[in-house]
Design a protein around this motif. Structure first.
Motif, PDB file in Angstrom:
ATOM      1  N   GLN A 177       0.840  -1.192   0.000  1.00  0.00           N
ATOM      2  CA  GLN A 177       0.000   0.000   0.000  1.00  0.00           C
ATOM      3  C   GLN A 177       0.880   1.248   0.000  1.00  0.00           C
ATOM      4  N   PHE A 178       0.505   2.206  -0.839  1.00  0.00           N
ATOM      5  CA  PHE A 178       1.281   3.431  -1.013  1.00  0.00           C
ATOM      6  C   PHE A 178       0.348   4.629  -1.064  1.00  0.00           C
ATOM      7  N   ASP A 179       0.843   5.763  -0.548  1.00  0.00           N
ATOM      8  CA  ASP A 179       0.108   7.011  -0.722  1.00  0.00           C
ATOM      9  C   ASP A 179       0.681   7.747  -1.935  1.00  0.00           C
ATOM     10  N   GLY A 180       0.146   8.924  -2.228  1.00  0.00           N
ATOM     11  CA  GLY A 180       0.613   9.697  -3.373  1.00  0.00           C
ATOM     12  C   GLY A 180       0.243  11.156  -3.218  1.00  0.00           C
ATOM     13  N   ASP A 181       0.766  12.012  -4.089  1.00  0.00           N
ATOM     14  CA  ASP A 181       0.407  13.422  -4.039  1.00  0.00           C
ATOM     15  C   ASP A 181       0.639  14.070  -5.399  1.00  0.00           C
ATOM     16  N   ALA A 182       0.220  15.321  -5.507  1.00  0.00           N
ATOM     17  CA  ALA A 182       0.325  16.064  -6.764  1.00  0.00           C
ATOM     18  C   ALA A 182       0.500  17.542  -6.461  1.00  0.00           C
ATOM     19  N   TYR A 183       1.348  18.189  -7.256  1.00  0.00           N
ATOM     20  CA  TYR A 183       1.571  19.630  -7.180  1.00  0.00           C
ATOM     21  C   TYR A 183       1.277  20.212  -8.561  1.00  0.00           C
ATOM     22  N   LEU A 184       0.559  21.317  -8.592  1.00  0.00           N
ATOM     23  CA  LEU A 184       0.217  21.957  -9.866  1.00  0.00           C
ATOM     24  C   LEU A 184       0.350  23.463  -9.736  1.00  0.00           C
ATOM     25  N   LEU A 185       1.056  24.080 -10.689  1.00  0.00           N
ATOM     26  CA  LEU A 185       1.219  25.533 -10.717  1.00  0.00           C
ATOM     27  C   LEU A 185       0.953  26.015 -12.140  1.00  0.00           C
ATOM     28  N   ASN A 186       0.001  26.936 -12.287  1.00  0.00           N
ATOM     29  CA  ASN A 186      -0.316  27.552 -13.580  1.00  0.00           C
ATOM     30  C   ASN A 186      -0.049  29.053 -13.495  1.00  0.00           C
ATOM     31  N   LEU A 187       0.678  29.582 -14.474  1.00  0.00           N
ATOM     32  CA  LEU A 187       1.019  30.999 -14.518  1.00  0.00           C
ATOM     33  C   LEU A 187       0.622  31.580 -15.864  1.00  0.00           C
ATOM     34  N   GLY A 188       0.239  32.841 -15.870  1.00  0.00           N
ATOM     35  CA  GLY A 188      -0.114  33.500 -17.118  1.00  0.00           C
ATOM     36  C   GLY A 188       0.118  34.993 -17.045  1.00  0.00           C
ATOM     37  N   TYR A 189       0.456  35.573 -18.199  1.00  0.00           N
ATOM     38  CA  TYR A 189       0.662  37.023 -18.272  1.00  0.00           C
ATOM     39  C   TYR A 189       0.266  37.496 -19.661  1.00  0.00           C
ATOM     40  N   THR A 190      -0.548  38.533 -19.713  1.00  0.00           N
ATOM     41  CA  THR A 190      -0.947  39.135 -20.985  1.00  0.00           C
ATOM     42  C   THR A 190      -0.835  40.652 -20.886  1.00  0.00           C
ATOM     43  N   LYS A 191      -0.328  41.250 -21.943  1.00  0.00           N
ATOM     44  CA  LYS A 191      -0.241  42.703 -22.033  1.00  0.00           C
ATOM     45  C   LYS A 191      -0.171  43.085 -23.501  1.00  0.00           C
ATOM     46  N   ASN A 192      -1.112  43.927 -23.882  1.00  0.00           N
ATOM     47  CA  ASN A 192      -1.199  44.358 -25.275  1.00  0.00           C
ATOM     48  C   ASN A 192      -1.264  43.134 -26.198  1.00  0.00           C
ATOM     49  N   ARG A 193      -0.242  42.920 -27.005  1.00  0.00           N
ATOM     50  CA  ARG A 193      -0.258  41.819 -27.981  1.00  0.00           C
ATOM     51  C   ARG A 193       0.595  40.637 -27.538  1.00  0.00           C
ATOM     52  N   LEU A 194       1.029  40.649 -26.271  1.00  0.00           N
ATOM     53  CA  LEU A 194       1.903  39.592 -25.751  1.00  0.00           C
ATOM     54  C   LEU A 194       1.152  38.709 -24.758  1.00  0.00           C
ATOM     55  N   GLY A 195       1.391  37.413 -24.841  1.00  0.00           N
ATOM     56  CA  GLY A 195       0.822  36.481 -23.883  1.00  0.00           C
ATOM     57  C   GLY A 195       1.823  35.391 -23.540  1.00  0.00           C
ATOM     58  N   ILE A 196       1.936  35.049 -22.261  1.00  0.00           N
ATOM     59  CA  ILE A 196       2.840  34.003 -21.808  1.00  0.00           C
ATOM     60  C   ILE A 196       2.082  33.104 -20.827  1.00  0.00           C
TER      61      ILE A 196
ATOM     62  N   GLN B 200       5.113  22.782 -19.308  1.00  0.00           N
ATOM     63  CA  GLN B 200       5.195  23.413 -20.613  1.00  0.00           C
ATOM     64  C   GLN B 200       5.089  24.923 -20.440  1.00  0.00           C
ATOM     65  N   ALA B 201       5.635  25.647 -21.425  1.00  0.00           N
ATOM     66  CA  ALA B 201       5.518  27.106 -21.467  1.00  0.00           C
ATOM     67  C   ALA B 201       5.231  27.515 -22.894  1.00  0.00           C
ATOM     68  N   GLU B 202       4.433  28.561 -23.053  1.00  0.00           N
ATOM     69  CA  GLU B 202       4.075  29.028 -24.395  1.00  0.00           C
ATOM     70  C   GLU B 202       4.061  30.546 -24.424  1.00  0.00           C
ATOM     71  N   LEU B 203       4.577  31.079 -25.506  1.00  0.00           N
ATOM     72  CA  LEU B 203       4.607  32.523 -25.724  1.00  0.00           C
ATOM     73  C   LEU B 203       3.804  32.849 -26.976  1.00  0.00           C
ATOM     74  N   PHE B 204       2.898  33.832 -26.852  1.00  0.00           N
ATOM     75  CA  PHE B 204       2.106  34.310 -27.986  1.00  0.00           C
ATOM     76  C   PHE B 204       2.466  35.774 -28.241  1.00  0.00           C
ATOM     77  N   TYR B 205       2.592  36.115 -29.503  1.00  0.00           N
ATOM     78  CA  TYR B 205       2.831  37.522 -29.830  1.00  0.00           C
ATOM     79  C   TYR B 205       2.148  37.854 -31.147  1.00  0.00           C
ATOM     80  N   GLN B 206       1.511  39.017 -31.181  1.00  0.00           N
ATOM     81  CA  GLN B 206       0.809  39.477 -32.374  1.00  0.00           C
ATOM     82  C   GLN B 206       1.499  40.731 -32.901  1.00  0.00           C
ATOM     83  N   TYR B 207       2.113  40.592 -34.063  1.00  0.00           N
ATOM     84  CA  TYR B 207       2.713  41.759 -34.710  1.00  0.00           C
ATOM     85  C   TYR B 207       1.590  42.611 -35.289  1.00  0.00           C
TER      86      TYR B 207
END
Length: 547
Positions: A249-268, A337-344
């Motif tokens: 028998q074993f226990d378990g756990d999970a850690y989750l962190l979500n981050l986001g930033y948007t300004k004008n035409r930029l998104g991360i 994962q990380a993702e960057l969005f930019y709109q020219y």
């Protein structure tokens, strides 16, 4: 409950303001002979297979009642759960909602999610064969507009029957910023507890209750957002080769962190997660099954979801399970994962007349580093430690509108895929994929879309080439043809064309589609959750209608 629903429908018909809604969906396949595709598991009388759903909801004042009839006749399509068979009542419910008193009560089947779904999510996805509703009671109550409670109890659906465990849960969410009248910053907290009660009399020392608990917080200010969650799973028996091991028998756990930033035409955005022995099922014997049957929590793969045939050959599936095996021990995963969005902007050198959108994504996943003793079935995983490399991907996507009629999407994807650990087969893959997706419009109703794809790979299936052509005309009709060719396969007999031709008709709430061709075997994923499909060939059709 099944007797209450018809009586309730009759009661509702006496009200002039009652509302009837629902829908019908049918997906059928006829598997055909193909000299290149093996159909060893299909008997001649089982070539025709069909899934059919009829949903009816009836609302009057504060009450709503509903029922969903389902049919898998003469048999479910390939690699769906054996529990999806024959015909019958899939789900039914009665719901009462009083928005003034901020209370809602549901009896019967219901779908619900606590937080991100780490500790509980019940949902339906017909493409994946998931129908994880709970049958019992659900109560939602908000003593204040900023404080919300949800409690539930029942059994989880498994086809037209139920799993062995009894499921209970409590969830709360508190909007602290609104409660404290703070306007410039938004933040809140939440917590959940889910219990599975399953008593197996044949085992001694096996507790009947297993718990998942979680605490979480979210924060937002201007363009920045963050939410964090920690979840814990109490000790539970290891399941190996469909056998429950109460002495392990074993226990378990999970850690989750979500981050986001948007300004004008930029998104991360960034998603980071560590999970250890955190798969959770409504009955123990369902652990690790390939059909997603009995799954109680939601652990999607945190990687970019791609839209093209060749970018979805090597898809990563989350690895939450504990498994002991010489030279291939697993206790979970760590990565993100990380993702960057930019709109020219329009008029800039790179934006041109209509602007240009770019996105860059990077994902990396490892097994948990630790000390494993596969013979003794013992382990200890490091809190932060990167073990075996499971998966890596990096992609660049450019969306460009050239003029009023022509637009394009260009995608480049680089992947590393460890088949030995992800699929528990053998080998490693390094792949590069290029896609050019173009659409040319003729007036308001007609357009033509063409795709060109190519994949270079070391390991796995080696090189692929693909082409797709789709034509939309008279606003309601479309036809398409596609072919992906595994020309680089080391086995000459498996250098196959996976072709498909078809047509679709759309008018308002009605959609009809039909296609004929070959299905490439492998993982199919929706929203980061996957199921395996075998190679096949045949005719497929679908009807979807809402009212």
């Amino acid at each position: 409950m099944k007797k209450i629903i018809p009586v309730f429908f009759l009661f509702c018909t006496s009200y002039a303001n009652a509302q009837l809604s629902g829908g019908f969906e049918s997906n059928s396949a006829y598997y055909t002979e193909d000299d290149k595709i093996r159909l060893d598991n299909i008997e001649a009388e089982e070539r025709l297979r069909s899934h059919n759903y009829l949903r009816v909801d009836y609302k009057v004042k504060r009450f709503t009642a509903g029922v969903q009839l389902e049919s898998y006749e003469p048999k479910a399509q390939l690699n769906y759960s054996p529990a999806l068979n024959k015909s019958g009542v899939g789900t039914y419910y009665v719901n009462y909602r009083n928005t003034k008193r901020r209370i809602e009560v549901t009896l019967g089947h219901f779908y619900e999610q606590f937080g991100s779904g780490l500790v509980f999510r019940g949902w339906e996805d017909r493409q994946l064969g998931i129908a994880n509703s709970i049958a019992g009671g659900l109560v939602k109550y908000s003593p204040l507009q900023t404080i919300h409670f949800t409690t539930l109890y029942g059994k989880q659906r498994n086809g037209f029957k139920f799993t062995a465990g009894n499921i209970g849960g409590l969830n709360t969410d508190i909007d602290l910023s609104e409660l404290l009248k703070i306007k410039k910053v938004k933040f809140g907290i939440g917590g959940s507890i889910v219990n599975r009660n399953e008593e197996i009399n044949e085992f001694t020392g096996l507790k009947k209750n297993t718990y998942l608990t979680s605490v979480r917080a979210d924060f937002a200010k201007k363009g920045f957002t963050a939410d964090i969650e920690y979840a814990f799973k109490s000790k539970d028996a290891l399941v190996e080769f469909d056998r429950i091991r109460p002495e392990l028998q074993f226990d378990g756990d999970a850690y989750l962190l979500n981050l986001g930033y948007t300004k004008n035409r930029l998104g991360i955005t960034a998603n980071l997660r560590r999970i250890e022995n955190f798969a959770f099922y409504s009955e123990r014997k369902a652990a690790g099954n390939i059909y997603n049957a009995g799954v109680l929590n939601y652990i999607p793969s945190l990687t970019k979801q791609y839209d093209y045939s060749l970018t979805n050959i090597y898809v990563y599936a989350a690895q939450p399970n504990l498994r002991f095996e010489p030279d291939r021990n697993k206790a979970g995963e760590i990565g993100g994962q990380a993702e960057l969005f930019y709109q020219y902007k329009k008029g800039s050198p790179l934006g041109g007349k209509y602007g240009t959108d770019i996105s860059v994504n990077y994902a990396q996943w490892y097994g948990l580093q630790g000390r494993y003793a596969s013979v003794q079935r013992k382990y200890r995983a490091d809190l932060i430690g990167f073990g075996q490399n499971y998966y890596r991907s990096g992609s660049l996507e450019i969306k460009k509108k050239w003029n009023k009629k022509l637009s394009s999407v260009f995608t480049y994807l680089n992947q590393y895929y460890n088949s030995r650990y992800v699929e528990e087969t053998s080998g490693e893959v390094n792949a590069n994929t290029l896609v050019s997706d173009n659409t040319l419009r003729f007036g308001k109703t007609r357009s033509i879309r063409w795709q060109l794809q190519h994949q270079w790979s070391t390991g796995g299936f080696k090189n692929w080439a693909g082409v797709q052509l789709e034509y939309f005309f008279k606003s309601k009709w479309s036809v398409f043809g596609l072919d992906i060719y595994n020309y680089g396969n080391q086995d000459i007999l498996n250098r196959l064309h996976f072709y498909n031709v078809g047509a679709a008709y759309n008018k308002g709430v009605l959609r009809i589609n039909v296609n004929y061709g070959r299905q490439r075997g492998g993982l199919i994923c929706v929203g980061g959750v996957c199921r395996f499909v075998p190679q096949s060939a045949g005719l497929n059709s679908g009807i979807n209608y809402s009212f």
